[in-house]
Design an enzyme around this catalytic site. Structure first.
Site, PDB file in Angstrom:
ATOM      1  CB  SER A  86      -0.971  -0.009   1.177  1.00 22.38           C
ATOM      2  OG  SER A  86      -0.092   0.142   2.515  1.00 22.38           O
ATOM      3  CG  LEU A  88       6.612   5.901  -0.619  1.00 18.30           C
ATOM      4  CD1 LEU A  88       6.584   6.487  -2.023  1.00 18.30           C
ATOM      5  CD2 LEU A  88       7.538   6.568   0.453  1.00 18.30           C
ATOM      6  CB  SER A 218       8.923  11.420   8.401  1.00 14.16           C
ATOM      7  OG  SER A 218       7.982  12.559   8.416  1.00 14.16           O
ATOM      8  CE1 TYR A 231       5.973   8.199  11.119  1.00 11.12           C
ATOM      9  CE2 TYR A 231       5.999  10.618  10.866  1.00 11.12           C
ATOM     10  CZ  TYR A 231       5.876   9.163  10.324  1.00 11.12           C
ATOM     11  OH  TYR A 231       6.167   9.344   9.026  1.00 11.12           O
ATOM     12  CE  LYS A 235       9.026   7.503   9.775  1.00 14.87           C
ATOM     13  NZ  LYS A 235       9.458   6.122   8.677  1.00 14.87           N
ATOM     14  CB  THR A 266      -0.197   7.238   1.928  1.00 12.17           C
ATOM     15  OG1 THR A 266       0.004   7.725   3.388  1.00 12.17           O
ATOM     16  CG2 THR A 266       0.661   7.268   1.170  1.00 12.17           C
TER      17      THR A 266
END
Length: 349
Positions: A86, A88, A218, A231, A235, A266
Protein backbone atom coordinates in the site's frame (compact mmCIF):
# COMPACT_ATOMS: atom_id res chain seq x y z
CA UNK A 1 30.42 66.17 -40.22
CA UNK A 2 27.91 65.21 -42.91
CA UNK A 3 29.23 61.67 -42.74
CA UNK A 4 28.62 61.61 -38.99
CA UNK A 5 25.06 62.85 -39.47
CA UNK A 6 24.41 60.26 -42.14
CA UNK A 7 25.81 57.52 -39.88
CA UNK A 8 23.77 58.87 -36.95
CA UNK A 9 20.61 58.85 -39.06
CA UNK A 10 21.22 55.22 -40.08
CA UNK A 11 21.92 53.98 -36.51
CA UNK A 12 19.13 55.87 -34.74
CA UNK A 13 16.43 55.55 -37.36
CA UNK A 14 15.83 59.31 -37.15
CA UNK A 15 15.54 61.44 -40.27
CA UNK A 16 18.64 63.16 -41.59
CA UNK A 17 16.97 66.55 -41.02
CA UNK A 18 16.18 65.71 -37.38
CA UNK A 19 19.78 64.73 -36.75
CA UNK A 20 20.96 68.04 -38.19
CA UNK A 21 18.84 69.93 -35.65
CA UNK A 22 20.52 68.27 -32.66
CA UNK A 23 23.46 69.92 -30.92
CA UNK A 24 26.87 68.43 -31.78
CA UNK A 25 27.28 67.22 -28.20
CA UNK A 26 23.85 65.51 -28.26
CA UNK A 27 24.60 64.03 -31.68
CA UNK A 28 27.88 62.55 -30.45
CA UNK A 29 26.26 61.13 -27.26
CA UNK A 30 23.55 59.39 -29.27
CA UNK A 31 26.10 58.12 -31.75
CA UNK A 32 28.36 56.70 -28.98
CA UNK A 33 25.48 55.03 -27.15
CA UNK A 34 24.15 53.54 -30.38
CA UNK A 35 27.57 52.18 -31.29
CA UNK A 36 27.96 50.71 -27.80
CA UNK A 37 24.54 49.12 -28.16
CA UNK A 38 25.56 47.69 -31.50
CA UNK A 39 28.72 46.27 -29.97
CA UNK A 40 26.67 44.76 -27.14
CA UNK A 41 24.33 43.14 -29.65
CA UNK A 42 27.31 41.81 -31.58
CA UNK A 43 28.81 40.42 -28.34
CA UNK A 44 25.48 38.83 -27.43
CA UNK A 45 25.03 37.21 -30.83
CA UNK A 46 28.63 36.01 -31.17
CA UNK A 47 29.43 35.02 -27.55
CA UNK A 48 26.47 34.89 -25.15
CA UNK A 49 23.97 32.99 -27.32
CA UNK A 50 26.44 30.28 -28.50
CA UNK A 51 27.65 29.92 -24.90
CA UNK A 52 24.06 29.58 -23.70
CA UNK A 53 23.22 26.93 -26.28
CA UNK A 54 26.49 25.14 -25.52
CA UNK A 55 25.67 25.05 -21.81
CA UNK A 56 22.19 23.66 -22.52
CA UNK A 57 23.77 21.00 -24.71
CA UNK A 58 26.30 20.02 -22.07
CA UNK A 59 23.56 19.85 -19.43
CA UNK A 60 21.39 17.69 -21.70
CA UNK A 61 24.34 15.37 -22.34
CA UNK A 62 25.02 15.15 -18.60
CA UNK A 63 21.39 14.23 -17.89
CA UNK A 64 21.45 11.62 -20.65
CA UNK A 65 24.59 10.01 -19.24
CA UNK A 66 23.06 10.18 -15.77
CA UNK A 67 19.91 8.46 -17.02
CA UNK A 68 21.91 5.75 -18.80
CA UNK A 69 23.97 5.14 -15.66
CA UNK A 70 20.81 4.92 -13.53
CA UNK A 71 19.21 2.50 -15.98
CA UNK A 72 22.26 0.24 -15.94
CA UNK A 73 22.44 0.42 -12.14
CA UNK A 74 18.82 -0.63 -11.64
CA UNK A 75 18.48 -3.23 -14.39
CA UNK A 76 18.49 -6.74 -12.87
CA UNK A 77 19.13 -5.32 -9.36
CA UNK A 78 17.63 -7.32 -6.48
CA UNK A 79 15.42 -4.83 -4.60
CA UNK A 80 13.74 -5.55 -1.26
CA UNK A 81 10.79 -3.30 -0.39
CA UNK A 82 9.04 -3.43 2.98
CA UNK A 83 5.44 -2.29 3.30
CA UNK A 84 4.97 -3.05 -0.39
CA UNK A 85 1.19 -3.58 -0.43
CA UNK A 86 0.00 0.00 0.00
CA UNK A 87 0.88 3.68 -0.21
CA UNK A 88 4.43 4.64 -1.07
CA UNK A 89 5.68 1.05 -0.88
CA UNK A 90 3.17 -0.06 -3.51
CA UNK A 91 4.14 2.79 -5.84
CA UNK A 92 7.84 2.08 -5.30
CA UNK A 93 7.18 -1.53 -6.29
CA UNK A 94 5.63 -0.32 -9.55
CA UNK A 95 8.45 2.01 -10.58
CA UNK A 96 11.28 -0.34 -9.60
CA UNK A 97 9.54 -3.23 -11.36
CA UNK A 98 9.21 -1.09 -14.49
CA UNK A 99 12.93 -0.29 -14.23
CA UNK A 100 13.74 -3.99 -14.64
CA UNK A 101 14.54 -4.81 -11.02
CA UNK A 102 14.07 -8.20 -9.37
CA UNK A 103 11.68 -7.38 -6.55
CA UNK A 104 11.21 -8.93 -3.14
CA UNK A 105 7.91 -7.59 -1.80
CA UNK A 106 7.56 -7.69 1.98
CA UNK A 107 4.50 -7.22 4.16
CA UNK A 108 2.25 -8.74 6.81
CA UNK A 109 -0.65 -9.77 4.55
CA UNK A 110 0.05 -12.71 2.22
CA UNK A 111 -3.08 -12.14 0.13
CA UNK A 112 -2.31 -8.48 -0.50
CA UNK A 113 1.26 -9.38 -1.49
CA UNK A 114 -0.03 -11.93 -4.01
CA UNK A 115 -2.46 -9.36 -5.37
CA UNK A 116 0.48 -7.01 -5.85
CA UNK A 117 2.41 -9.72 -7.70
CA UNK A 118 -0.60 -10.21 -9.99
CA UNK A 119 -0.82 -6.49 -10.71
CA UNK A 120 2.86 -6.22 -11.56
CA UNK A 121 2.83 -9.39 -13.66
CA UNK A 122 0.21 -7.90 -15.99
CA UNK A 123 2.44 -4.90 -16.69
CA UNK A 124 4.74 -5.38 -19.68
CA UNK A 125 7.66 -3.21 -20.70
CA UNK A 126 8.80 -3.73 -24.28
CA UNK A 127 12.03 -1.81 -23.68
CA UNK A 128 13.11 -3.65 -20.55
CA UNK A 129 12.94 -7.17 -19.26
CA UNK A 130 10.75 -7.40 -16.18
CA UNK A 131 10.75 -10.11 -13.53
CA UNK A 132 8.05 -11.76 -11.47
CA UNK A 133 8.38 -10.51 -7.87
CA UNK A 134 9.10 -12.78 -4.93
CA UNK A 135 7.16 -12.27 -1.69
CA UNK A 136 8.16 -12.65 1.95
CA UNK A 137 5.57 -12.37 4.73
CA UNK A 138 6.68 -11.01 8.10
CA UNK A 139 5.92 -8.38 10.72
CA UNK A 140 8.56 -5.69 11.22
CA UNK A 141 7.58 -5.29 14.85
CA UNK A 142 8.67 -8.88 15.53
CA UNK A 143 12.48 -8.98 15.27
CA UNK A 144 12.56 -12.81 15.19
CA UNK A 145 10.44 -12.93 12.04
CA UNK A 146 12.61 -10.17 10.56
CA UNK A 147 15.74 -12.30 10.92
CA UNK A 148 13.95 -15.32 9.44
CA UNK A 149 12.80 -13.16 6.53
CA UNK A 150 16.36 -11.99 5.85
CA UNK A 151 17.54 -15.62 5.73
CA UNK A 152 14.74 -16.50 3.31
CA UNK A 153 15.59 -13.59 1.01
CA UNK A 154 19.27 -14.50 0.86
CA UNK A 155 18.50 -18.18 0.40
CA UNK A 156 16.14 -17.50 -2.50
CA UNK A 157 18.08 -14.77 -4.36
CA UNK A 158 21.61 -15.08 -2.98
CA UNK A 159 22.10 -11.40 -2.35
CA UNK A 160 20.37 -8.02 -2.07
CA UNK A 161 21.48 -5.02 -4.12
CA UNK A 162 19.01 -2.46 -2.79
CA UNK A 163 17.05 -2.51 0.47
CA UNK A 164 14.20 -0.02 0.78
CA UNK A 165 13.03 0.31 4.39
CA UNK A 166 9.61 1.77 3.73
CA UNK A 167 7.09 0.19 6.11
CA UNK A 168 5.99 2.27 9.05
CA UNK A 169 3.16 3.39 11.30
CA UNK A 170 2.13 6.87 12.40
CA UNK A 171 0.85 8.22 15.72
CA UNK A 172 -1.61 10.83 16.97
CA UNK A 173 -1.98 11.75 20.64
CA UNK A 174 -0.76 13.74 23.60
CA UNK A 175 2.35 12.64 25.44
CA UNK A 176 0.70 12.77 28.85
CA UNK A 177 -2.05 10.34 27.77
CA UNK A 178 0.12 7.93 25.78
CA UNK A 179 1.06 4.64 27.37
CA UNK A 180 4.65 3.46 27.09
CA UNK A 181 3.50 0.34 25.26
CA UNK A 182 2.29 2.58 22.39
CA UNK A 183 5.66 4.33 22.19
CA UNK A 184 7.32 0.92 22.07
CA UNK A 185 4.98 -0.32 19.35
CA UNK A 186 5.77 2.64 17.10
CA UNK A 187 9.50 2.32 17.76
CA UNK A 188 9.44 -1.43 17.04
CA UNK A 189 7.82 -0.89 13.65
CA UNK A 190 9.52 2.32 12.54
CA UNK A 191 12.97 1.90 14.05
CA UNK A 192 13.92 -1.49 15.49
CA UNK A 193 12.32 -3.44 12.64
CA UNK A 194 14.14 -1.61 9.83
CA UNK A 195 17.51 -1.67 11.60
CA UNK A 196 17.08 -5.39 12.39
CA UNK A 197 16.49 -6.11 8.70
CA UNK A 198 19.36 -3.82 7.71
CA UNK A 199 21.77 -5.50 10.11
CA UNK A 200 20.69 -8.95 8.93
CA UNK A 201 21.40 -8.13 5.27
CA UNK A 202 24.42 -5.89 5.80
CA UNK A 203 27.11 -8.62 6.20
CA UNK A 204 26.30 -10.04 2.76
CA UNK A 205 26.62 -6.56 1.25
CA UNK A 206 29.94 -5.99 2.99
CA UNK A 207 31.19 -9.35 1.73
CA UNK A 208 30.30 -8.40 -1.85
CA UNK A 209 31.44 -4.81 -1.32
CA UNK A 210 28.25 -3.77 -3.02
CA UNK A 211 24.85 -2.64 -1.81
CA UNK A 212 22.47 0.26 -1.34
CA UNK A 213 20.33 0.84 1.76
CA UNK A 214 17.40 3.26 1.62
CA UNK A 215 15.50 4.56 4.62
CA UNK A 216 12.13 6.22 4.03
CA UNK A 217 12.14 8.65 6.91
CA UNK A 218 10.07 11.83 7.17
CA UNK A 219 10.34 15.58 7.54
CA UNK A 220 9.45 14.74 11.14
CA UNK A 221 12.80 13.01 11.38
CA UNK A 222 14.23 16.53 11.23
CA UNK A 223 11.59 18.56 13.07
CA UNK A 224 8.90 17.64 15.62
CA UNK A 225 5.32 18.87 15.61
CA UNK A 226 2.79 18.59 18.44
CA UNK A 227 0.83 15.36 19.01
CA UNK A 228 3.21 13.25 16.89
CA UNK A 229 5.75 12.45 19.61
CA UNK A 230 6.12 8.68 19.11
CA UNK A 231 6.26 8.99 15.33
CA UNK A 232 8.70 11.93 15.32
CA UNK A 233 10.92 10.17 17.87
CA UNK A 234 11.08 7.02 15.74
CA UNK A 235 11.95 9.04 12.64
CA UNK A 236 14.60 11.07 14.47
CA UNK A 237 16.15 7.78 15.57
CA UNK A 238 15.96 6.49 11.98
CA UNK A 239 17.72 9.60 10.66
CA UNK A 240 20.50 9.29 13.24
CA UNK A 241 21.04 5.56 12.70
CA UNK A 242 21.31 5.73 8.93
CA UNK A 243 23.54 8.82 9.07
CA UNK A 244 25.93 6.81 11.23
CA UNK A 245 25.60 3.79 8.95
CA UNK A 246 26.43 5.87 5.86
CA UNK A 247 29.74 6.97 7.35
CA UNK A 248 30.67 3.49 8.59
CA UNK A 249 29.97 1.54 5.39
CA UNK A 250 31.47 3.97 2.91
CA UNK A 251 34.74 2.00 3.10
CA UNK A 252 32.85 -1.02 1.71
CA UNK A 253 31.40 0.96 -1.24
CA UNK A 254 27.88 0.63 0.19
CA UNK A 255 25.52 3.56 -0.38
CA UNK A 256 22.96 4.86 2.11
CA UNK A 257 20.09 7.14 1.09
CA UNK A 258 17.65 8.78 3.51
CA UNK A 259 14.45 10.07 1.89
CA UNK A 260 12.43 12.51 4.01
CA UNK A 261 8.97 13.12 2.53
CA UNK A 262 6.44 15.61 3.79
CA UNK A 263 2.74 14.88 3.52
CA UNK A 264 1.82 12.06 1.11
CA UNK A 265 -1.66 11.03 0.02
CA UNK A 266 -1.68 7.63 1.74
CA UNK A 267 -3.59 5.92 4.54
CA UNK A 268 -0.85 6.71 7.05
CA UNK A 269 -3.04 8.96 9.19
CA UNK A 270 -6.02 6.59 8.88
CA UNK A 271 -3.93 3.69 10.21
CA UNK A 272 -2.11 5.74 12.85
CA UNK A 273 -2.29 4.58 16.45
CA UNK A 274 -3.62 6.85 19.18
CA UNK A 275 -2.63 7.36 22.80
CA UNK A 276 -4.54 4.25 23.91
CA UNK A 277 -3.31 2.12 21.00
CA UNK A 278 -6.54 2.25 18.97
CA UNK A 279 -6.73 3.16 15.28
CA UNK A 280 -6.96 6.90 14.55
CA UNK A 281 -9.18 6.42 11.50
CA UNK A 282 -9.16 10.04 10.30
CA UNK A 283 -7.72 11.40 7.06
CA UNK A 284 -5.83 14.56 7.99
CA UNK A 285 -6.36 17.57 5.75
CA UNK A 286 -2.61 18.00 5.17
CA UNK A 287 -2.30 14.32 4.24
CA UNK A 288 -5.21 14.52 1.81
CA UNK A 289 -3.64 17.57 0.14
CA UNK A 290 -0.10 16.16 0.08
CA UNK A 291 1.93 14.82 -2.82
CA UNK A 292 0.75 11.63 -4.47
CA UNK A 293 2.57 8.43 -3.58
CA UNK A 294 3.38 7.94 -7.29
CA UNK A 295 5.21 11.28 -7.40
CA UNK A 296 7.27 10.48 -4.33
CA UNK A 297 8.06 6.99 -5.66
CA UNK A 298 9.60 8.57 -8.76
CA UNK A 299 11.76 10.73 -6.50
CA UNK A 300 12.87 7.62 -4.59
CA UNK A 301 13.74 5.85 -7.85
CA UNK A 302 15.77 8.83 -9.05
CA UNK A 303 17.52 9.22 -5.68
CA UNK A 304 18.53 5.56 -5.69
CA UNK A 305 19.63 5.64 -9.32
CA UNK A 306 21.77 8.73 -8.68
CA UNK A 307 23.02 7.38 -5.35
CA UNK A 308 22.01 10.50 -3.47
CA UNK A 309 22.81 10.52 0.22
CA UNK A 310 19.74 12.46 1.32
CA UNK A 311 16.59 13.83 -0.26
CA UNK A 312 13.99 16.14 1.24
CA UNK A 313 10.66 15.69 -0.57
CA UNK A 314 8.39 18.36 0.87
CA UNK A 315 6.54 21.53 0.06
CA UNK A 316 7.70 25.05 0.82
CA UNK A 317 6.30 25.33 4.37
CA UNK A 318 7.78 22.05 5.74
CA UNK A 319 11.09 22.77 4.02
CA UNK A 320 11.27 26.24 5.56
CA UNK A 321 10.40 24.74 8.95
CA UNK A 322 13.45 22.46 8.74
CA UNK A 323 15.75 25.43 8.17
CA UNK A 324 13.94 27.57 10.73
CA UNK A 325 14.46 24.88 13.39
CA UNK A 326 18.22 25.11 12.85
CA UNK A 327 18.63 28.81 12.17
CA UNK A 328 16.07 30.32 14.54
CA UNK A 329 14.97 27.69 17.06
CA UNK A 330 13.25 30.14 19.41
CA UNK A 331 10.86 31.27 16.69
CA UNK A 332 10.28 27.65 15.64
CA UNK A 333 9.39 26.64 19.21
CA UNK A 334 6.97 29.58 19.49
CA UNK A 335 5.24 28.59 16.26
CA UNK A 336 4.93 24.97 17.39
CA UNK A 337 3.42 26.07 20.72
CA UNK A 338 0.86 28.14 18.82
CA UNK A 339 0.10 25.17 16.60
CA UNK A 340 -0.52 23.00 19.67
CA UNK A 341 -2.96 25.59 21.05
CA UNK A 342 -4.88 25.71 17.77
CA UNK A 343 -5.13 21.93 17.53
CA UNK A 344 -6.37 21.64 21.12
CA UNK A 345 -8.96 24.36 20.49
CA UNK A 346 -10.10 22.66 17.26
CA UNK A 347 -10.55 19.31 19.02
CA UNK A 348 -12.41 20.91 21.92
CA UNK A 349 -14.90 22.67 19.65
Amino acid sequence: MGTLWQRLSTLTGKSFKTCLCLSPKHQWWIFRKTVQKGKLMDFTSTVIIPLLFGSVGIFALFRLLQWMRMRAYLQEAVVVITGATSGLGKECAKVFHAAGCKLVLCGRDSEKLQDMVQQLSTVTNHRKKTHKPHTVVFDLSDTKTVLNAAEEILKYLGHVDILINNAGISFRGTIVDTGLDVDKKVMETNYFGPIALTKALLPSMIKRRKGHIVAISSVQGKISIPFRSAYAASKHATQAFFDCLRAEVEQYDIDVTVVSPGYIQTNLSLNAVTADGSRYGVMDKNTAEGQTAAEVAQVVLSAVGQKKKEVLVAGLTPSLAVYLRNLCPRLFFTLMAERAKKERKAKAS
